[in-house]
Write a protein that holds these residues in place. Structure first.
Motif, short mmCIF file in Angstrom:
data_model
loop_
_atom_site.label_atom_id
_atom_site.label_comp_id
_atom_site.label_asym_id
_atom_site.label_seq_id
_atom_site.Cartn_x
_atom_site.Cartn_y
_atom_site.Cartn_z
N SER A 1 -10.02 2.91 -1.64
CA SER A 1 -9.26 1.30 -1.59
C SER A 1 -9.09 0.67 -0.54
O SER A 1 -8.90 0.08 -0.23
CB SER A 1 -8.78 1.63 -2.73
N SER A 2 -8.07 2.08 0.12
CA SER A 2 -7.30 1.56 1.44
C SER A 2 -8.17 1.53 2.46
O SER A 2 -7.47 0.25 3.28
CB SER A 2 -6.69 3.02 1.87
N ARG B 1 2.70 1.22 -3.20
CA ARG B 1 2.10 1.74 -4.52
C ARG B 1 1.64 3.41 -4.63
O ARG B 1 1.59 4.31 -5.33
CB ARG B 1 0.67 1.35 -3.86
N ILE B 2 1.28 3.78 -3.36
CA ILE B 2 0.83 4.96 -3.18
C ILE B 2 1.76 6.69 -3.30
O ILE B 2 1.80 7.75 -3.54
CB ILE B 2 0.11 5.71 -1.22
N TYR C 1 3.49 10.90 -4.09
CA TYR C 1 3.21 11.03 -2.51
C TYR C 1 4.03 10.94 -2.17
O TYR C 1 5.29 9.94 -1.91
CB TYR C 1 2.16 10.53 -1.55
N ALA D 1 2.42 8.85 2.70
CA ALA D 1 1.67 8.04 2.62
C ALA D 1 1.74 7.06 3.61
O ALA D 1 0.58 6.19 3.87
CB ALA D 1 2.52 7.20 1.20
N GLN E 1 -6.64 4.15 -8.38
CA GLN E 1 -5.93 5.48 -8.17
C GLN E 1 -5.29 6.47 -8.44
O GLN E 1 -5.01 7.38 -8.07
CB GLN E 1 -5.22 4.19 -7.59
N ILE F 1 -7.67 6.31 -3.58
CA ILE F 1 -6.43 6.17 -2.75
C ILE F 1 -7.02 5.44 -1.87
O ILE F 1 -6.62 4.78 -0.55
CB ILE F 1 -5.83 6.79 -2.87
N TRP F 2 -8.31 6.34 -0.83
CA TRP F 2 -8.40 7.33 0.61
C TRP F 2 -9.80 5.33 0.09
O TRP F 2 -9.98 4.59 1.38
CB TRP F 2 -9.38 7.49 1.51
N ASN G 1 0.49 -1.68 -0.63
CA ASN G 1 -0.01 0.36 0.01
C ASN G 1 0.73 1.47 0.21
O ASN G 1 0.89 2.21 -0.75
CB ASN G 1 -0.88 0.53 0.96
N VAL H 1 -8.13 -0.06 -6.48
CA VAL H 1 -6.74 -0.07 -6.91
C VAL H 1 -7.06 0.90 -7.90
O VAL H 1 -5.51 1.23 -7.98
CB VAL H 1 -6.91 -1.30 -6.25
N THR I 1 -7.02 11.16 -5.42
CA THR I 1 -6.76 10.50 -4.01
C THR I 1 -8.06 10.09 -3.11
O THR I 1 -7.59 9.24 -2.83
CB THR I 1 -6.73 11.59 -3.60
#
Length: 423
Positions: A328-329, A259-260, A265, A270, A318, A325-326, A256, A315, A322
């Motif tokens: 999926s995480s 990847r971010i 970032y 991240a 992403q 990203i949030w 994770n 994902v 952003t």
């Protein structure tokens, strides 16, 4: 005052004890890789990659240990397995902080993983299935939060301990906690609620007399040998299907942060995103436990598969913002919070409280062996294809395969077969 959700005072005490077992297991395994191993590498000049490699080897050896602990649990009960695991785990942690050479530390790393499979993978899961055969879904939802809290508590706790006391005293204190839990287990822990003088699920329905029920449990001989279970379709579908789902959740989250960062970032940003998202693991732990109780374990596993597939699709989105990203995480952490509930719960659903120990000695190591390969899958995909997209394509395919296998499980077939043999 009425006990919470009518688990009973002794039931709540058992839940708290098993939650602590899961908490310390998370602390001395994943927690060590993020804190203690880097500290040892920096202060002693030992190769951190070698130590991390032995974490992987320990996981592989842990598969064999799962089988052996499962057999001991089947023969002697969860109490003995928990106590032995805690004593051995405490010794391993004491050596961890006082190892005079790198080979000794690597041995401690392996022993730590081996004994963890005793008190957490085997004993804790067996106790919950035996004490709460009908409420196990929601109980697992609460208890497995212990695994998640290790990420919240361990990092600041061990950092403060090492900073104020030093590494050796800090890990000796952790070892003492293990020994204290072993003593508590030896004196207080009971294999079954009947031994503790209470009803399963804290409900008398289905149990006419506690002494009679205890006598029947002690005299019961499970017909499920390993050879016989290997012939059962439901066993393979469960072991491989849930193993695939767990593999994908662990593997995806392991990448994770990098990847971010690949989107530009900084590491701090991240890590902040991941740390806040991790709170949703608590939400997932309870939510999937509740779904297990309300809809049944199989449907809860199906819901899990759909949520995980949705998270993996997000994902792929992403790079477009952003928000993805949030989302999926948060979903992925919800999944990692839920799968630890559903795996042992499905074993209990298929085989019941009397045959759980017999089935767990095969299914637990089968699932564990599969999801332990998650890092290998990630590394091979990155090595061959050179990008994260290939990793997530593989994970999405494995999630679909796991979902299909879960859908094909006949949760009543084993019970019907056993009923016919008993009549």
């Amino acid at each position: 005052m009425k006990p919470i959700q009518n688990f009973g005072k002794k039931g709540i005490a058992l839940m708290f004890y098993t939650a602590v077992l899961m908490f310390i297991c998370g602390c001395v395994n994943t927690g060590m890789t993020q804190t203690v191993i880097p500290i040892i590498s920096e202060t002693r000049g030992w190769d951190g990659s070698v130590m991390l490699s032995w974490v992987t080897y320990g996981s592989w050896i842990g598969v064999i240990a799962c089988v052996l602990w499962g057999q001991l649990l089947f023969k002697k009960g969860a109490k003995l397995v928990a106590v032995l695991g805690l004593v051995g785990g405490g010794i391993a942690i004491a050596v961890y902080g006082n190892a005079p050479a790198l080979p000794v530390l690597c041995l401690a790393i392996v022993l730590n993983r081996v004994f963890s499979t005793a008190y957490q993978n085997n004993a804790a899961n067996a106790l919950i299935n035996t004490w709460f055969p009908r409420k196990k879904g929601i109980v697992f939802g609460w208890v497995t939060m212990g695994i998640i809290f290790c990420d919240i508590i361990w990092l600041p706790m061990i950092t403060a301990g090492v900073g104020n006391l030093g590494l050796k005293p800090s890990l000796l204190i952790v070892a003492v906690v293990f020994f204290a839990l072993a003593v508590i287990g030896l004196i207080w822990l009971k294999n079954t609620p009947e031994e503790a003088g209470v009803y399963p699920d804290n409900q008398p329905e289905g149990v006419s007399d506690l002494k009679q029920s205890l006598t029947e449990l002690q005299a019961y001989k499970s017909p499920w040998t390993v050879a016989r279970m290997l012939k059962e379709k439901a066993v393979w579908l469960t072991g491989v299907g849930i193993g695939f789902l767990w593999l994908c959740a662990v593997g995806c989250l392991s990448q994770n942060v990098p990847r971010i960062m690949s989107f530009g970032y900084g590491r701090a940003e991240a890590v902040t995103i991941v740390s806040i998202s991790a709170v949703f693991a608590l939400v997932g732990s309870y939510a999937f436990g509740k779904a297990d109780t309300v809809f049944g374990t199989k449907k809860a596993c199906q819901i899990y598969g759909i949520v995980q597939a949705a998270a993996l699709i997000l994902v792929f989105l992403q790079p477009f913002g952003t928000i993805f990203i949030w989302l999926s995480s948060c979903l992925l952490y919800s999944c990692i919070g839920g799968i630890a509930n559903l795996a042992p719960s499905m074993i209990g659903t298929l085989f019941g409280r009397k045959d759980f120990a017999a089935a767990n000695r095969l299914l637990n190591p089968m699932i564990y062996a599969i999801y332990s390969t998650s890092f290998l899958v990630v590394s091979r995909c990155l090595e061959v294809f050179g990008n994260y997209e290939s990793v997530y394509i593989v994970f999405l395919a494995l999630t679909a395969a796991g979902f299909a296998m879960v859908c094909a499980i006949d949760t009543e077939a084993i019970k019907v077969q056993h009923s016919k043999e008993s009549s």
